[in-house]
Design an enzyme around this catalytic site. Structure first.
Site, PDB file in Angstrom:
ATOM      1  N   HIS A 430       0.811  -1.216   0.000  1.00  0.00           N
ATOM      2  CA  HIS A 430       0.000   0.000   0.000  1.00  0.00           C
ATOM      3  C   HIS A 430       0.850   1.274   0.000  1.00  0.00           C
ATOM      4  O   HIS A 430       0.329   2.371  -0.198  1.00  0.00           O
ATOM      5  CB  HIS A 430      -0.943   0.006   1.209  1.00  0.00           C
ATOM      6  CG  HIS A 430      -2.276   0.620   0.917  1.00  0.00           C
ATOM      7  ND1 HIS A 430      -2.451   1.661   0.032  1.00  0.00           N
ATOM      8  CD2 HIS A 430      -3.523   0.324   1.376  1.00  0.00           C
ATOM      9  CE1 HIS A 430      -3.718   1.992  -0.030  1.00  0.00           C
ATOM     10  NE2 HIS A 430      -4.404   1.194   0.775  1.00  0.00           N
ATOM     11  N   ARG A 431       2.157   1.155   0.209  1.00  0.00           N
ATOM     12  CA  ARG A 431       3.026   2.327   0.070  1.00  0.00           C
ATOM     13  C   ARG A 431       3.162   2.710  -1.398  1.00  0.00           C
ATOM     14  O   ARG A 431       3.395   3.878  -1.731  1.00  0.00           O
ATOM     15  CB  ARG A 431       4.413   2.033   0.650  1.00  0.00           C
ATOM     16  CG  ARG A 431       4.450   1.730   2.136  1.00  0.00           C
ATOM     17  CD  ARG A 431       5.840   1.295   2.551  1.00  0.00           C
ATOM     18  NE  ARG A 431       6.287   0.101   1.860  1.00  0.00           N
ATOM     19  CZ  ARG A 431       7.489  -0.475   2.025  1.00  0.00           C
ATOM     20  NH1 ARG A 431       8.358   0.061   2.857  1.00  0.00           N
ATOM     21  NH2 ARG A 431       7.801  -1.561   1.354  1.00  0.00           N
TER      22      ARG A 431
END
Length: 459
Positions: A430-431
């Site tokens: 999700h980064r």
């Protein structure tokens, strides 16, 4: 007499140690250049060590099961002659000539030193006819220490090629692999070869209480001593996999999203390809179609094909796809990758997947084949599982899990019909990827599996 010590080198992975799985030679053996002398297991793969010298083995400095540090003396050779360095050629310093033998040593990542001269490998013969041949386990348990080397002398110089599970299976059924013809790649002996041999000669298929080879001690096999538990050292591939998964799970914020899709058109396409005579030598399945769909979708969603470089403070976007294919083996999970998969056709991807899987099952996946992946696929459907939440390989932004293809009632053209349905699960970092990007990528892969013809519209 000129004695040379050979130290365990860096096997091309930057790892500090390796476990000695087994010796292929014994003290007193005469070996040739590049002859396999041992198998060692690193945190990534099992590697065969070729001999850097032609000569006689004078000492083995480690035993099977020992963990040896890189740079430690592993084996000693007597190469004959004396220790006097050869005179340096004209115009070269003596120091350079003294270092010359080192250049003949192998790099040990699947290659050996360049042979010199016309010497041919020598092979030992089996024990004389009529002499009983004890199993390896029986020999090691019953023979005194000073007799073990003598017993090893009576065995063939190079044992028949097979995988550890097959060797265990053969030993449990009293089969000498030297008598079995291998039908696998490069003459590899498979389990079916052993079963065919047993059926042909009429040997009983009743498992014998033979302890497994040390290299295959599986946790699910009960100890023959009656113990209620079995302890297996956490080493090699399994240790590396565990460390990598823990590092990934607690470093990259994982998100997993799912989609269930009607893949009847894909299964019909695969069925039609199987009857195509020009493709009979290729094994094209759902995995290959999914791999092609992933490569096409990554070109349109590069965030899934990127890397979070913490040290540099950068996001690295790859303009190529090194597609990892997860493979379960007796030593643990390995993920070799297909280099530049984006350039391959469906048939080429199918061939590459099949080759990687066969190599992994044989325990011959090299460290280089498991490095540099950019995105991975894991097929949990082969185990009858519908879906899962796969963990990312460290350094990758996404991994796709394929569930089982099931025939079930499904809405089709306004009616209920029996269709082939499967679930896809995408885990992503999700980064690097937000929910919208991940969802759009997954839907695009699903669209290709729903309608393979849509691949003609993508580039």
């Amino acid at each position: 007499m000129a004695v040379h010590d050979f130290t365990l080198p860096d096997l091309g992975e930057g790892l500090p140690e390796a476990e000695l799985v087994q010796w292929s030679v014994a003290v007193g053996d005469t070996v040739t250049l590049n002859q396999t002398i041992a198998e060692v297991e690193t945190a990534k793969a099992v590697v065969e060590l070729p001999s850097p010298y032609a000569g006689t083995i004078t000492a083995l400095h480690a035993a099977a099961g020992d963990v040896v540090e890189v740079g430690s003396v592993l084996i000693s050779f007597d190469t004959g002659g004396d220790d006097t360095p050869a005179p340096a050629p004209a115009g070269r310093p003596a120091e350079a000539a003294a270092e010359e033998p080192l250049k003949a040593e192998p790099n040990l990542v699947g290659y050996g030193a360049a042979p010199r001269g016309n010497a041919r490998p020598q092979r030992r013969t089996r024990a004389a006819a009529g002499r009983p041949m004890a199993s390896d386990t029986a020999v090691l348990e019953a023979a005194p220490h000073d007799a073990i080397h003598h017993v090893e002398m009576d065995r063939p110089l190079e044992r028949p090629r097979s995988t550890p599970p097959v060797r265990l299976f053969a030993r449990q059924h009293g089969v000498d692999l030297a008598l079995v013809d291998g039908t696998g790649a490069g003459g590899l002996i498979t389990r079916s070869d052993v079963e065919a041999y047993v059926e042909r000669v009429g040997a009983p298929m009743t498992a014998q209480p033979v302890a497994p080879e040390r290299e295959t001690v599986p946790t699910h096999v009960p100890a023959v001593t009656g113990e209620r538990t079995t302890r297996t050292p956490i080493r090699g591939v399994r240790k590396h996999t565990a460390e990598a998964m823990v590092r990934s799970a607690f470093t990259a914020p994982h998100v997993t999203t799912f989609v269930t899709v009607d893949v009847t058109a894909t299964t019909e396409l695969i069925a039609s390809l199987k009857v195509d005579r020009s493709l009979q030598d290729h094994k094209i399945g759902v995995m290959a179609v999914a791999a092609k769909a992933v490569c096409l979708a990554l070109a349109r969603h590069p965030g899934l094909n990127s890397k979070w470089d913490e040290a540099a403070g950068e996001i690295v976007e790859h303009h190529y796809v090194n597609l990892g294919i997860a493979a379960a083996t007796g030593r643990g999970l390995v993920v070799p990758n297909i280099r530049d998969a984006q350039d391959l056709t469906l048939v080429e991807l199918a061939d590459a997947i099949r080759s990687l899987a066969e190599t992994a099952r044989a325990g011959k996946t090299s460290p280089a084949e498991m490095m540099g992946g950019t995105f991975s696929i894991t097929n949990v459907g082969v185990f009858g599982v519908d879906a899962g939440t796969p963990i990312l390989n460290p350094g990758e932004a996404g991994i796709l899990a394929l569930g089982a293809v099931r025939r079930q009632p499904w809405e089709h053209r306004g009616e209920i019909a029996l269709r082939d349905v499967m679930t896809l699960a995408l885990s992503f970092d999700h980064r690097l990827v937000d929910g919208e990007q991940g969802s759009r990528f997954l839907v695009e892969v699903a669209d290709v599996l729903r309608e393979p013809g849509r691949a003609m519209l993508l580039r």
